[in-house]
Design a protein around this motif. Structure first.
Motif, mmCIF file in Angstrom:
data_model
loop_
_atom_site.group_PDB
_atom_site.id
_atom_site.type_symbol
_atom_site.label_atom_id
_atom_site.label_comp_id
_atom_site.label_asym_id
_atom_site.label_seq_id
_atom_site.Cartn_x
_atom_site.Cartn_y
_atom_site.Cartn_z
ATOM 1 N N TYR A 369 0.799 -1.180 0.085
ATOM 2 C CA TYR A 369 -0.145 -0.123 -0.004
ATOM 3 C C TYR A 369 0.766 1.213 -0.134
ATOM 4 O O TYR A 369 2.254 1.035 0.398
ATOM 5 C CB TYR A 369 -0.830 0.060 1.208
ATOM 6 N N VAL A 370 0.291 2.525 -0.271
ATOM 7 C CA VAL A 370 1.182 3.698 -0.068
ATOM 8 C C VAL A 370 0.007 4.579 0.661
ATOM 9 O O VAL A 370 -1.186 4.558 0.470
ATOM 10 C CB VAL A 370 1.443 4.294 -1.372
ATOM 11 N N ARG A 371 0.600 5.658 1.263
ATOM 12 C CA ARG A 371 -0.317 6.573 2.045
ATOM 13 C C ARG A 371 -0.381 7.720 1.058
ATOM 14 O O ARG A 371 0.720 8.314 0.604
ATOM 15 C CB ARG A 371 0.110 6.890 3.241
ATOM 16 N N CYS A 372 -1.711 8.345 0.762
ATOM 17 C CA CYS A 372 -1.679 9.468 0.005
ATOM 18 C C CYS A 372 -2.323 10.368 1.111
ATOM 19 O O CYS A 372 -3.682 10.139 1.325
ATOM 20 C CB CYS A 372 -2.705 9.382 -1.166
ATOM 21 N N CYS A 373 -1.850 11.606 1.313
ATOM 22 C CA CYS A 373 -2.343 12.726 2.103
ATOM 23 C C CYS A 373 -3.202 13.673 1.480
ATOM 24 O O CYS A 373 -2.823 14.183 0.386
ATOM 25 C CB CYS A 373 -1.459 13.181 2.968
ATOM 26 N N TYR A 374 -4.760 13.623 1.429
ATOM 27 C CA TYR A 374 -5.335 14.395 0.760
ATOM 28 C C TYR A 374 -5.488 15.754 1.321
ATOM 29 O O TYR A 374 -6.674 16.783 0.938
ATOM 30 C CB TYR A 374 -6.842 13.948 0.441
ATOM 31 N N ALA A 375 -4.797 16.092 2.113
ATOM 32 C CA ALA A 375 -4.847 17.721 3.054
ATOM 33 C C ALA A 375 -4.084 18.629 2.060
ATOM 34 O O ALA A 375 -3.007 19.137 2.327
ATOM 35 C CB ALA A 375 -4.281 17.682 4.296
ATOM 36 N N THR A 376 -4.418 18.618 0.621
ATOM 37 C CA THR A 376 -3.996 19.564 -0.454
ATOM 38 C C THR A 376 -5.172 20.143 -1.358
ATOM 39 O O THR A 376 -6.007 19.490 -1.083
ATOM 40 C CB THR A 376 -2.794 18.814 -1.158
ATOM 41 N N SER A 377 -4.865 21.023 -2.210
ATOM 42 C CA SER A 377 -5.800 21.398 -2.858
ATOM 43 C C SER A 377 -6.506 20.283 -3.864
ATOM 44 O O SER A 377 -5.966 19.351 -4.378
ATOM 45 C CB SER A 377 -5.362 22.471 -3.725
#
Length: 398
Positions: A369-377
């Protein structure tokens, strides 16, 4: 001179065994890689893309203008502890004494470290889920303990089960460490599963350290505070803070809440290592608790919009992703590419300039798996999905 000749001395061992046991943070490795790259879209940094709301920052600025630059009480400013107690009462119905059961810390990271050093003796075991936040096992090791992993997976939405915890309890088990909403998965624990874990802790007389730094960031579900469950208050160390909900990561302000005996032990260590949390950060935290609720609601609504876009987008490009109900992370499977998570992350960064964090940084069960942080535009999320889709199409195994 040979190694056996008289006068030859063995090289002095400088680094401690505990320090040698630690692995460098798998998160920071990728930040270092992208530091000198242009045009990178980062889904790696686990922090809000918002600046701290100005009225919160302004409170700290005004405190500096007034000369509030001295140490505070080791435990933190009385007003901040009072406001924290009030917040916990209003949100979760739990009562804590601000003058003995609350300690303000330099972020939740310090609170976690203090909790471990206050309760762990050499050889004690601490049970925790896998995958987990990168500091969990390291803090246990630094305290002289042994981390014991409980595997979780996408089939059960990465929620740790009480029966799996109980199966790993030995005579050396001292504590259970849980964190929810979870980093890196975004998983939110169901109340019944928490009640089951509470039952295990009571039966075996174990302390529960509950890391709830993402408590305010949930989507369509209600957060259950572990300390609010029946019969567990006296053996729970609750960790929380301001970094995520109020966009205050750089302020480094958190707290630990627990019975007086535990807080007293943690405070003794805190006295000799930190003295007190930064005064301007404490002033800002008071303002956040008093007037920051509208900001939290606005940010959570925005994160939720982004969450829906990234989860749908990841599934659409062929990276299966369960629906995270909390925090601001998506945790898609990348096994369709035939790469391990580190190779995937490195090649995605170099070839498409999208930064994600390999799941292996969070434990063995994070591999694949990979972690994707969606605290971006939203614009960056959509462009990142386009680039990732191109990358997956190129390397998908037939």
């Amino acid at each position: 001179m040979s190694a056996k000749e008289p006068g030859q001395t063995q090289k002095h061992k400088i680094i401690s065994d505990r320090a040698n046991q630690l692995s460098p943070s798998g998160i920071r490795k990728f930040f270092d890689l992208l530091a000198n790259m242009d045009g990178v879209i980062s889904l790696g940094v686990g922090e809000p893309d918002y600046a701290t709301p100005w009225h919160i920052s302004e409170a700290a600025v005004k405190s500096l203008e007034k000369g509030y630059t001295m140490y505070t009480s080791n435990s933190g400013m009385p007003e901040l502890r009072e406001e924290t107690a009030k917040h916990l009462k209003e949100k979760y119905g739990i009562d804590y004494d601000p003058y003995g059961e609350i300690l303000m810390t330099v972020g939740v990271s310090e609170a976690l470290d203090l909790a471990m050093r206050a309760i762990i003796n050499p050889g004690d075991e601490v049970i925790m889920p896998d995958p987990h936040y990168v500091a969990y096992d390291s803090c246990v090791i630094l305290a002289g303990g042994k981390p014991v992993m409980v595997p979780t997976n996408q089939k059960n939405n990465f929620e740790v089960e009480a029966k799996d915890i109980e199966a790993r309890i030995t005579k050396k088990t001292k504590a259970i460490l849980i964190g929810y909403p979870a980093n890196p998965t975004g998983a939110v624990m169901e109340k019944q599963k928490l009640l089951d874990i509470a039952g295990v802790a009571r039966r075996h007389h174990l302390t529960v350290i509950s890391d709830e730094i993402y408590a305010r960031l949930t989507y369509g579900v209600e957060h259950t505070c572990f300390a609010s469950l029946p019969g567990v208050r006296e053996n729970t160390i609750l960790l929380g803070g301001f970094s995520k909900a109020y966009a205050m990561t750089g302020w480094r302000i958190g707290y630990a809440v627990a019975p007086k005996e535990i807080i007293a032990a943690m405070t003794k260590i805190h006295q000799y290592t930190i003295m007190s949390a930064p005064t301007p950060a404490q002033v800002a935290a008071i303002e956040a608790l008093k007037t920051g609720e509208p900001d939290v609601i606005e940010m959570v609504e925005d994160y939720n919009r982004r969450r829906k876009v990234i989860v749908k987008g990841l599934n659409d490009i062929g990276l299966p992703c369960f629906e995270p109900k909390g925090a601001f992370y998506a945790f898609p499977s990348i096994t369709c590419t035939g790469m391990n998570s580190e190779e995937f992350s490195e090649r995605l960064l170099t070839e498409e300039k999208v930064a994600v964090v390999p799941g292996s940084a969070f434990g063995e069960c994070g591999e694949g798996y990979v972690r994707c942080c969606y605290a971006t535009s939203l614009a960056d999320i959509e462009e990142a999905l386009t680039r990732m889709g191109r990358f997956v199409k190129k390397y998908r195994k037939k």
